[in-house]
Design an enzyme around this catalytic site. Sequence first.
Site, PDB file in Angstrom:
ATOM      1  N   GLU A 190      -3.525  -9.527   4.316  1.00 19.02           N
ATOM      2  CA  GLU A 190      -4.002  -9.084   5.508  1.00 19.02           C
ATOM      3  C   GLU A 190      -4.996 -10.161   5.831  1.00 19.02           C
ATOM      4  O   GLU A 190      -5.380 -10.458   7.138  1.00 19.02           O
ATOM      5  CB  GLU A 190      -4.648  -7.830   5.162  1.00 19.02           C
ATOM      6  CG  GLU A 190      -3.627  -6.479   5.569  1.00 19.02           C
ATOM      7  CD  GLU A 190      -3.070  -6.072   4.185  1.00 19.02           C
ATOM      8  OE1 GLU A 190      -2.462  -5.268   4.293  1.00 19.02           O
ATOM      9  OE2 GLU A 190      -3.160  -6.817   3.268  1.00 19.02           O
ATOM     10  N   GLU A 211       0.547  -1.323   0.012  1.00 17.92           N
ATOM     11  CA  GLU A 211      -0.048   0.086   0.023  1.00 17.92           C
ATOM     12  C   GLU A 211       0.871   1.196  -0.134  1.00 17.92           C
ATOM     13  O   GLU A 211       0.508   2.187  -0.645  1.00 17.92           O
ATOM     14  CB  GLU A 211      -0.942  -0.150   1.342  1.00 17.92           C
ATOM     15  CG  GLU A 211      -1.932  -1.034   1.046  1.00 17.92           C
ATOM     16  CD  GLU A 211      -2.794  -1.517   2.159  1.00 17.92           C
ATOM     17  OE1 GLU A 211      -4.165  -1.747   2.134  1.00 17.92           O
ATOM     18  OE2 GLU A 211      -2.125  -1.550   3.497  1.00 17.92           O
TER      19      GLU A 211
END
Length: 256
Positions: free
Chosen positions: A130, A110
């Site tokens: 995640e 990210e």
Amino acid sequence: MSEEQAVLVDVADGVMTITLNRGKAKNAVNKAMAEGVAAAMDELDSNDDIRVGIITGADNTFCAGMDLKAFVTGELPMLPGRGFCGFVEAPPKKPLIAAVEGFALAGGLEVMISCDLIVAADNAKFGIPEVKRGLAAAAGGLVRLPKQVPPRLAMEMALTGDFIDSAKASEIGLINRVVPAGTALEGAKALAATISANGPLAVKLSKQVIVESGDWTADNMWANQQDIVNPVFTSEDAIEGATAFAEKRAPNWKGK
């Protein structure tokens, strides 16, 4: 770990290099790192002598994401109005290049996709795993990634948590350049040098149009573009660029 150790900043030839410097933790982001990166981004945008930024990681890895050990103690590597790592919700106005060695995972990916351009080693790995930890890729993996690669591929990455390699990342348009392992920073600096040789005002406003135009419609895109780029055509740099071309010399940019 102190803020100074967590983030190293170097400026040379108009290029700022920001190094995530928690190698023993695979450059996982904690609050000190977020604060250090935020301070560097402020300097990047405010210092007229700096044209381009590069963000990279120490010890042959980019970033393994959020520091989970810090997370379970209640520490979050986010800053109000700036988000994860001190900038993913508010990237700099000047160009920012990611130089990726090793792994860019979870928050690390990210961070990477919050940059404008990406140079990656041929053995790098990318992913948003995640879900494998009962978390969600909420620092851009779920909202920014689908705008940079085909949405079905972003969906697969988000739901499986599986990694992709540099060849696949290049094939789907996630990264700009693939270079031999160990040379990502060198490759990013070469790209930065090419950008920094151009008119700084033109570069900055060109980036602004590309970033903002994703939300424009066919009815307003031309007017919106002109509102942003008009200062380029009336700038001292525009005259200097044309004059330098006619005189067969390198331009002397003023950024105005």
